[in-house]
Scaffold this active site. Structure first.
Site, short mmCIF file in Angstrom:
data_model
loop_
_atom_site.label_atom_id
_atom_site.label_comp_id
_atom_site.label_asym_id
_atom_site.label_seq_id
_atom_site.Cartn_x
_atom_site.Cartn_y
_atom_site.Cartn_z
N ASP A 1 0.81 -1.23 0.00
CA ASP A 1 0.00 0.00 0.00
C ASP A 1 0.84 1.27 0.00
O ASP A 1 0.60 2.21 0.77
CB ASP A 1 -0.97 0.00 1.19
CG ASP A 1 -1.91 -1.19 1.16
OD1 ASP A 1 -2.05 -1.82 0.09
OD2 ASP A 1 -2.50 -1.50 2.21
N ASP B 1 -11.83 -4.25 7.08
CA ASP B 1 -11.53 -2.82 7.20
C ASP B 1 -11.96 -2.02 5.98
O ASP B 1 -12.03 -0.79 6.03
CB ASP B 1 -10.05 -2.59 7.53
CG ASP B 1 -9.10 -3.26 6.56
OD1 ASP B 1 -9.55 -3.79 5.52
OD2 ASP B 1 -7.88 -3.26 6.84
N ASN C 1 -5.68 -12.46 8.27
CA ASN C 1 -5.88 -11.09 8.73
C ASN C 1 -7.29 -10.97 9.31
O ASN C 1 -8.26 -11.22 8.59
CB ASN C 1 -5.70 -10.14 7.54
CG ASN C 1 -5.51 -8.69 7.96
OD1 ASN C 1 -5.29 -8.39 9.13
ND2 ASN C 1 -5.59 -7.79 7.00
#
Length: 469
Positions: free
Chosen positions: A149, A253, A278
């Site tokens: 990212d 998320d 995750n």
């Protein structure tokens, strides 16, 4: 069954993973398997991390990776040492992990500001080593450096940085364990061009990275389910090594209003060196999916998603398991324009909805329409009862994590049942008043910014029935 006994049973399963089972060899457990706290948003508390470390021990996981995106000292201010209070908290976690036989992997994500060339590369290497040394002193032996990212796509420079850090750590210490990394192009969808060849970044990163550094990737997309053996082999070929998996389920998320409460999709884990799941920021609710992920990681050859999922809910919720299973069944799939992961929500209820709609659209005899209407209404009654049970009996901490979704599901089911009542009246030739149903639908829409659930089943059912009234 107490926690110690369950923990011993899970450990025994992994130890015996090479032996025969049900007339077939049990798959070898993935060498490093566990949970990566790698989501965006509010990080877990120390209590939640201690709880998940104990959970790892109990379920046969052997690794916990500390990588919360919103820990400033993990990402934005990675060069700075942790303040003493936060370092003391990390020391407690590291000690707990060691006591439970769980590898504590400390991760840093320096890519937002890392200098790979120019004026400060040596200074940044020194800063990284100092950061990792501070955790080595607390007992950490496994580390991770992530480049996900970010905009910088200097594959050769990133690889050189990782090689230098790895080489120096091993020069200083003989007991260093794994060094994990995530490339900037971390799913196969962006690792290759239109012809299926490695992009310049991926080719450079793969070519220059030392073979003893473990590369993690997320599969065909950031959060795409049903990874096949062929797809995994294709990704491995890009790197000329066996890749590890950073699996983005149940993390939500990118869609926090929808909970991921389903089982892990089966994955081809033979020869995979690392599997890390995750989770959501909701630590307690994440355990349903994580428990199934542990079953998968310990014996992928005999993994049955539905059986594992049902067992996880029974194990975690006791006499509330029937209600929790009904609720969780409606919150298993996450999807947006780039994500599509987790099994479909409430497949059995979806069949009941489709059966009713087919009867209506095909103008089946009225008794058939009414029978299918009753079948669906019975399911909705059961669902509403499950919601009420959970709202009144769940422990406060877990209820806090899912109360918005429970409340929204109750609104949806109430509206669904009202729609069915109007449909029943219509079939009987009685005039109907749509105004109360319009109000109920508006109430649902008003809360969709805070909670989504059963998007393609109970929620869609409402619109589908209204369109036929």
């Amino acid at each position: 069954m107490n926690v110690f006994v369950k923990s011993m049973m899970m450990a025994l399963l992994c130890v015996l993973a090479w032996s025969a089972f049900s007339r077939a060899a049990v798959a070898a457990p993935v060498p490093m398997r566990g949970v990566i706290e790698g989501f965006y948003g509010t990080p877990w508390t120390e209590a939640e991390r201690l709880d998940i470390i104990a959970f790892c021990k109990e379920h046969g996981f052997n690794a916990y990776v500390y990588a919360p995106k919103d820990d400033l000292y993990h990402r934005e201010r990675w060069r700075e040492p942790y303040p003493k209070e936060e370092l003391d908290d990390l020391a407690k976690l590291i000690a707990a992990a060691k006591a439970d036989g769980v590898r504590f992997v400390f991760a840093v994500s320096p890519g937002l500001s890392l200098h790979l060339d120019g004026k400060d590369p040596a200074a940044d290497r020194a800063a990284m080593l100092a950061k990792l040394e501070s955790l080595y002193k607390l007992g950490v032996r496994d580390f991770a450096i992530f480049f996900d990212d970010i905009e910088n796509k200097d594959g050769a420079g990133q690889a050189a940085f990782l090689n230098a850090i790895s080489g120096e750590l091993h020069r200083r210490h003989k007991d260093i364990g794994a060094l994990l990394t995530v490339p900037t192009e971390y799913d196969r969808g962006v690792m290759t061009d239109a012809e299926g060849n490695a992009t310049p970044y991926t080719a450079a990163f793969a070519q220059h990275l030392s073979k003893d550094i473990v590369v993690l990737y997320t599969g065909e997309g950031v959060a795409k389910g049903r990874l096949t053996r062929e797809q995994l082999d294709t990704a491995n070929a890009l790197y000329h090594r066996q890749l590890g998996l950073w699996w983005n389920y149940p993390v939500n998320d990118y869609a926090e209003t929808k909970l991921a409460l389903g089982p892990m999709d089966p994955l081809p884990l033979a020869d995979v060196p690392v599997i890390l799941y995750n989770p959501m920021k909701y630590e307690r609710l994440s355990k349903i999916a994580l428990a199934t992920g542990a079953d998968l990681a310990c014996d992928s050859a005999h993994y049955d998603a539905e059986t594992s999922w049902q067992h996880a809910i029974r194990d975690q919720y006791g006499d509330l398991a029937p209600a929790m299973q009904i609720f969780a069944d409606h919150s298993t799939h996450l999807e947006n324009d780039w994500a599509d992961i987790g099994r479909a929500d409430a497949p059995q209820m979806r069949k009941a909805v489709d059966g009713l709609l087919a009867a209506l659209d095909q103008d089946a005899p009225v008794p058939v329409k009414l029978q299918r209407l009753r079948t669906l209404d019975d399911d909705l009654v059961q669902l509403q009862a499950a919601v009420e049970t959970l709202q009144t009996r769940l422990d406060p901490a877990t209820l806090q994590e899912c109360q918005p979704q429970l409340a929204q599901l109750n609104r949806i089911v109430t509206a669904d049942r009202l729609a069915l009542k109007l449909l029943r009246q219509q079939l009987a030739g009685t005039p109907i008043d749509l105004a109360p149903l319009a109000v109920a639908r508006q109430d649902i829409v008003a809360h969709e910014q805070e909670a989504h659930i059963s998007d393609n089943v109970a929620r869609l059912c409402l619109d589908e029935i209204v369109n036929r009234l």
